[in-house]
Design a protein around this motif. Structure first.
Motif, PDB file in Angstrom:
ATOM      1  N   LEU A  24      11.545  -2.019   6.995  1.00 38.89           N
ATOM      2  CA  LEU A  24      10.143  -2.121   6.585  1.00 38.89           C
ATOM      3  C   LEU A  24       9.575  -3.516   6.854  1.00 38.89           C
ATOM      4  O   LEU A  24       8.359  -3.689   6.959  1.00 38.89           O
ATOM      5  CB  LEU A  24      10.006  -1.778   5.096  1.00 38.89           C
ATOM      6  CG  LEU A  24       8.596  -1.596   4.550  1.00 38.89           C
ATOM      7  CD1 LEU A  24       7.871  -0.455   5.256  1.00 38.89           C
ATOM      8  CD2 LEU A  24       8.629  -1.348   3.062  1.00 38.89           C
ATOM      9  N   GLU A  25      10.456  -4.507   7.012  1.00 36.20           N
ATOM     10  CA  GLU A  25       9.996  -5.870   7.257  1.00 36.20           C
ATOM     11  C   GLU A  25       9.284  -5.966   8.604  1.00 36.20           C
ATOM     12  O   GLU A  25       9.644  -5.294   9.553  1.00 36.20           O
ATOM     13  CB  GLU A  25      11.170  -6.847   7.233  1.00 36.20           C
ATOM     14  CG  GLU A  25      11.747  -7.071   5.856  1.00 36.20           C
ATOM     15  CD  GLU A  25      12.884  -8.056   5.864  1.00 36.20           C
ATOM     16  OE1 GLU A  25      12.738  -9.136   6.470  1.00 36.20           O
ATOM     17  OE2 GLU A  25      13.930  -7.741   5.269  1.00 36.20           O
ATOM     18  N   THR A  44       7.729  -8.837   3.856  1.00 32.57           N
ATOM     19  CA  THR A  44       8.885  -9.735   3.777  1.00 32.57           C
ATOM     20  C   THR A  44       9.596  -9.506   2.445  1.00 32.57           C
ATOM     21  O   THR A  44       9.012  -8.936   1.513  1.00 32.57           O
ATOM     22  CB  THR A  44       8.456 -11.216   3.855  1.00 32.57           C
ATOM     23  OG1 THR A  44       7.571 -11.501   2.774  1.00 32.57           O
ATOM     24  CG2 THR A  44       7.786 -11.545   5.172  1.00 32.57           C
ATOM     25  N   PRO A  45      10.843  -9.987   2.339  1.00 30.86           N
ATOM     26  CA  PRO A  45      11.520  -9.906   1.045  1.00 30.86           C
ATOM     27  C   PRO A  45      10.830 -10.817   0.026  1.00 30.86           C
ATOM     28  O   PRO A  45      10.313 -11.880   0.371  1.00 30.86           O
ATOM     29  CB  PRO A  45      12.934 -10.433   1.327  1.00 30.86           C
ATOM     30  CG  PRO A  45      13.095 -10.401   2.805  1.00 30.86           C
ATOM     31  CD  PRO A  45      11.724 -10.528   3.382  1.00 30.86           C
ATOM     32  N   CYS A  46      10.805 -10.379  -1.225  1.00 27.85           N
ATOM     33  CA  CYS A  46      10.360 -11.227  -2.338  1.00 27.85           C
ATOM     34  C   CYS A  46      11.349 -10.972  -3.465  1.00 27.85           C
ATOM     35  O   CYS A  46      11.241  -9.986  -4.172  1.00 27.85           O
ATOM     36  CB  CYS A  46       8.910 -10.982  -2.740  1.00 27.85           C
ATOM     37  SG  CYS A  46       8.469  -9.280  -3.082  1.00 27.85           S
ATOM     38  N   GLY A  52       4.206  -7.197   0.767  1.00 24.11           N
ATOM     39  CA  GLY A  52       3.440  -7.264   2.006  1.00 24.11           C
ATOM     40  C   GLY A  52       2.090  -7.904   1.776  1.00 24.11           C
ATOM     41  O   GLY A  52       1.277  -7.387   1.016  1.00 24.11           O
ATOM     42  N   LYS A  53       1.860  -9.044   2.416  1.00 19.49           N
ATOM     43  CA  LYS A  53       0.592  -9.777   2.275  1.00 19.49           C
ATOM     44  C   LYS A  53      -0.377  -9.403   3.388  1.00 19.49           C
ATOM     45  O   LYS A  53       0.025  -9.219   4.531  1.00 19.49           O
ATOM     46  CB  LYS A  53       0.837 -11.281   2.354  1.00 19.49           C
ATOM     47  CG  LYS A  53       1.511 -11.866   1.147  1.00 19.49           C
ATOM     48  CD  LYS A  53       1.520 -13.383   1.231  1.00 19.49           C
ATOM     49  CE  LYS A  53       2.318 -13.999   0.134  1.00 19.49           C
ATOM     50  NZ  LYS A  53       1.775 -13.887  -1.171  1.00 19.49           N
ATOM     51  N   LEU A  54      -1.644  -9.344   3.037  1.00 17.00           N
ATOM     52  CA  LEU A  54      -2.697  -9.152   4.028  1.00 17.00           C
ATOM     53  C   LEU A  54      -2.871 -10.467   4.781  1.00 17.00           C
ATOM     54  O   LEU A  54      -3.156 -11.500   4.170  1.00 17.00           O
ATOM     55  CB  LEU A  54      -4.009  -8.753   3.354  1.00 17.00           C
ATOM     56  CG  LEU A  54      -5.196  -8.529   4.280  1.00 17.00           C
ATOM     57  CD1 LEU A  54      -4.965  -7.315   5.171  1.00 17.00           C
ATOM     58  CD2 LEU A  54      -6.481  -8.364   3.482  1.00 17.00           C
TER      59      LEU A  54
END
Length: 130
Positions: A24-25, A44-46, A52-54
């Motif tokens: 998914l990354e 990205t992993p958090c 997922g950032k806009l």
């Protein structure tokens, strides 16, 4: 000596598996929302989950536009359930709501849906960009 070398190789191989990126990354182009707008999401992993950032927003004509949501987590608290299935949270900028999400990954396509208080919404299919 041979045993130590084999143990070192086995450790390195298992570490490679542990650090493999989740499918998914990467960068995803969203489906158009109720306003005809779409976005580019960087997943990205958090911690132990995915976010997922806009990073870019596009108007109904596909032209890049300014958005107060740039930098905002659109996907959060997302975990793999196996077989390309994910669950977490997804924010819909066009409605200003956060939904409990279901994501289904198949190759370079991501089917997105979510529910809040029993009201569900189809978020369309996103396409992997890179």
């Amino acid at each position: 000596m041979k045993t130590i070398a084999l143990a070192a190789v086995a450790t390195l191989m298992s570490a490679g598996v542990a650090f493999a990126a989740d499918p998914l990354e990467g960068f995803w182009r969203t489906a158009k929302d109720d306003n005809g707008e779409s976005g580019l999401i960087h997943v990205t992993p958090c911690g132990a989950k995915l976010c997922g950032k806009l990073v870019k927003a596009y108007d109904a004509n596909g032209k890049e536009m300014a958005s107060d949501n740039i930098g905002r987590n659109i996907i959060s608290e997302t975990v793999s359930k196996g077989g390309g299935s994910y669950k977490g949270k997804i924010y819909a900028p066009d409605r200003g709501k956060t939904y409990n999400s279901k994501l289904s990954l198949s190759g370079k396509s991501l089917k997105v849906s979510g529910c809040v208080l029993g009201i569900c919404r189809d978020g369309g299919t996103w396409s992997k960009v890179k």
